[in-house]
Enzyme design. Structure first.
Site, short mmCIF file in Angstrom:
data_model
loop_
_atom_site.label_atom_id
_atom_site.label_comp_id
_atom_site.label_asym_id
_atom_site.label_seq_id
_atom_site.Cartn_x
_atom_site.Cartn_y
_atom_site.Cartn_z
NE ARG A 111 46.58 41.90 29.80
CZ ARG A 111 46.87 40.70 30.29
NH1 ARG A 111 47.86 39.99 29.78
NH2 ARG A 111 46.18 40.21 31.30
NE ARG A 117 49.54 34.44 32.16
CZ ARG A 117 48.56 35.18 32.66
NH1 ARG A 117 48.24 35.05 33.93
NH2 ARG A 117 47.93 36.06 31.90
CE LYS A 123 43.09 40.94 38.78
NZ LYS A 123 44.28 41.14 37.95
NE ARG A 161 39.68 43.06 34.16
CZ ARG A 161 40.30 42.33 33.25
NH1 ARG A 161 40.52 42.81 32.05
NH2 ARG A 161 40.70 41.10 33.53
NE ARG A 212 45.87 34.71 28.02
CZ ARG A 212 45.41 34.96 29.25
NH1 ARG A 212 44.99 33.99 30.00
NH2 ARG A 212 45.39 36.18 29.72
#
Length: 207
Positions: free
Chosen positions: A164, A123, A14, A89, A153
């Site tokens: 998540r 990532r 996104k 969300r 992260r």
């Protein structure tokens, strides 16, 4: 230009697509994630509160995020259109957004969860703000932009990614139905092999 909301699971791309849309159509890319990370980096009270939720793969409470978004949409550069990335969300957030803004288009980027887990697990981010992937950098994980060592992260670690995605399925996925009933939803199916450029070409046709 229109007021746009981007939907999609964490890691669906996104943020990348939002940045491309913002550049192509000269509208602000409003990312609640970026705003929250700024607060976290600066160690503000809001940042400390948000970090406890983010590190566990949980959503930041609506009361915090809604105030941030309403304030941002009231700024001058958002008057001619904007793209919202990371908000709403939940159904409650969508209903709150309806009270302060008119959303013309909701773009849902649909990526298989197994591809997301593979993508996020590799990532890398840098303190300078750059992002990359472990397959695109040297073994020492140096940032191609500034040379600092990049890192994964906490919310991109496998166990947190699973959490998540579970939260997304329960709380965010129902937004597809919510906006579908409103008639302003368009879904874009993305495969694991699609490049950023290929996805953006599809997105531009929708826009």
């Amino acid at each position: 230009m229109k007021n746009i909301v981007l939907l999609g699971a964490p890691g669906a791309g996104k943020g990348t697509q939002a940045a491309l849309i913002a550049n192509e159509y000269n509208i602000p890319h409003i990312s609640t994630g970026a705003i929250l990370r700024k607060h976290i980096k600066e160690g503000t009270e809001l940042g400390v509160q948000a970090k406890t939720f983010i590190d566990q793969g949980m959503l930041v409470p609506d009361s915090v995020v809604i105030d941030i978004v309403a304030d941002r949409l009231g700024q001058g550069d958002a008057k001619n259109g904007y793209i919202l990335d990371g908000f709403p969300r939940t159904i409650a957030q969508a209903e709150a957004l309806d009270k302060v803004a008119t959303i013309d288009l909701v773009l849902d980027i649909n990526v298989p969860f197994d591809a997301i887990i593979e993508r996020l697990g590799g990532r890398l981010v840098c303190s300078c703000g750059a992002t990359s992937h472990i397959q695109w950098v040297d073994s020492d994980k140096r940032c191609p932009k500034c040379g600092e060592v990049m890192y994964v992260r906490d919310d991109d670690k496998p166990e947190t990614v699973s959490a998540r995605l579970e939260v997304y399925t329960k709380q965010t996925a129902p937004l597809v139905e919510y906006y579908g009933k409103k008639g302003n939803l368009v879904s874009v199916d993305v495969s694991a092999s699609d490049t950023v450029e290929e996805v953006f070409e599809i997105v531009k046709k929708v826009l």
